[in-house]
Design a protein around this motif. Structure first.
Motif, PDB file in Angstrom:
ATOM      1  N   UNK A  39      -7.179   1.494  10.265  1.00 53.19           N
ATOM      2  CA  UNK A  39      -7.055   0.562   9.141  1.00 53.19           C
ATOM      3  C   UNK A  39      -8.377   0.478   8.393  1.00 53.19           C
ATOM      4  N   UNK A  40      -9.480   0.352   9.120  1.00 52.79           N
ATOM      5  CA  UNK A  40     -10.795   0.303   8.479  1.00 52.79           C
ATOM      6  C   UNK A  40     -11.096   1.607   7.747  1.00 52.79           C
ATOM      7  N   UNK A  41     -10.801   2.725   8.385  1.00 45.83           N
ATOM      8  CA  UNK A  41     -11.048   4.027   7.776  1.00 45.83           C
ATOM      9  C   UNK A  41     -10.168   4.227   6.543  1.00 45.83           C
ATOM     10  N   UNK A  42      -8.931   3.752   6.601  1.00 43.75           N
ATOM     11  CA  UNK A  42      -8.046   3.844   5.442  1.00 43.75           C
ATOM     12  C   UNK A  42      -8.520   2.994   4.285  1.00 43.75           C
ATOM     13  N   UNK A  43      -9.126   1.833   4.585  1.00 42.76           N
ATOM     14  CA  UNK A  43      -9.667   1.004   3.511  1.00 42.76           C
ATOM     15  C   UNK A  43     -10.930   1.626   2.925  1.00 42.76           C
ATOM     16  N   UNK A  44     -11.750   2.255   3.776  1.00 40.65           N
ATOM     17  CA  UNK A  44     -12.961   2.911   3.278  1.00 40.65           C
ATOM     18  C   UNK A  44     -12.640   4.113   2.398  1.00 40.65           C
ATOM     19  N   UNK A  45     -11.531   4.749   2.638  1.00 42.62           N
ATOM     20  CA  UNK A  45     -11.119   5.896   1.827  1.00 42.62           C
ATOM     21  C   UNK A  45     -10.188   5.457   0.702  1.00 42.62           C
ATOM     22  N   UNK A  46     -10.517   4.337   0.090  1.00 46.15           N
ATOM     23  CA  UNK A  46      -9.808   3.816  -1.083  1.00 46.15           C
ATOM     24  C   UNK A  46      -8.325   3.616  -0.820  1.00 46.15           C
ATOM     25  N   UNK A  47      -8.026   2.923   0.259  1.00 45.69           N
ATOM     26  CA  UNK A  47      -6.675   2.517   0.615  1.00 45.69           C
ATOM     27  C   UNK A  47      -5.727   3.711   0.732  1.00 45.69           C
ATOM     28  N   UNK A  48      -6.107   4.627   1.600  1.00 40.95           N
ATOM     29  CA  UNK A  48      -5.243   5.767   1.896  1.00 40.95           C
ATOM     30  C   UNK A  48      -4.021   5.267   2.659  1.00 40.95           C
ATOM     31  N   UNK A  49      -2.852   5.471   2.084  1.00 41.20           N
ATOM     32  CA  UNK A  49      -1.643   4.857   2.629  1.00 41.20           C
ATOM     33  C   UNK A  49      -1.250   5.447   3.979  1.00 41.20           C
ATOM     34  N   UNK A  50      -1.528   6.731   4.204  1.00 39.40           N
ATOM     35  CA  UNK A  50      -1.159   7.354   5.481  1.00 39.40           C
ATOM     36  C   UNK A  50      -2.002   6.789   6.620  1.00 39.40           C
ATOM     37  N   UNK A  51      -3.297   6.667   6.399  1.00 34.53           N
ATOM     38  CA  UNK A  51      -4.171   6.107   7.437  1.00 34.53           C
ATOM     39  C   UNK A  51      -3.851   4.634   7.698  1.00 34.53           C
ATOM     40  N   UNK A  52      -3.572   3.886   6.640  1.00 38.89           N
ATOM     41  CA  UNK A  52      -3.233   2.474   6.818  1.00 38.89           C
ATOM     42  C   UNK A  52      -1.914   2.313   7.572  1.00 38.89           C
ATOM     43  N   UNK A  53      -0.931   3.143   7.243  1.00 41.65           N
ATOM     44  CA  UNK A  53       0.355   3.065   7.937  1.00 41.65           C
ATOM     45  C   UNK A  53       0.200   3.441   9.403  1.00 41.65           C
TER      46      UNK A  53
END
Length: 117
Positions: free
Chosen positions: A13-27
């Motif tokens: 979740x943190x990494x997905x937010x750092x990469x400008x809200x990458x939806x795959x990482x956040x999911x």
């Protein structure tokens, strides 16, 4: 296993937010976080925690945010999740802050804080 899944979920979740809200990482992070929670406290307790009458509003926002992220609307999903998370764990925050405040009583940490302060 559960603590590891929750840890990896929070990392993704943190990494997905750092990469400008990458939806795959956040999911992926949300799925890992929720499955880790099930492993830690069990399926029945997780279900009863999320679907208690007073916590139904927070649960709907949190789980709705997860669903919105899975539908590839990451910014809106994270906003809904954040509101739901704050609403769900509102009663836990004073306990956590009390624990963090009690860390100042640890001898080594109190010496370090006095030296820095």
């Amino acid at each position: 296993i559960g603590v590891g899944l929750v840890g990896f979920g929070l990392f993704f979740i943190l990494f997905g937010m750092l990469l400008y809200f990458d939806s795959v990482l956040l999911a992926f992070g949300n799925i890992l976080f929720l499955s880790g929670l099930v492993f830690i406290i069990g399926f029945r307790r997780t279900f009863t925690f999320f679907f208690q009458r007073p916590k139904l509003k927070g649960s709907s926002f949190f789980l709705g945010g997860v669903l919105i992220i899975l539908m590839r609307w990451p910014l809106l999903g994270m906003l809904l999740e954040a509101y739901g998370f704050i609403t769900l764990f509102r009663s836990f925050f004073p306990v956590a802050f009390g624990f963090l405040g009690s860390l100042a009583n640890v001898p080594l940490l109190s010496k370090v804080s006095r030296a820095l302060g």
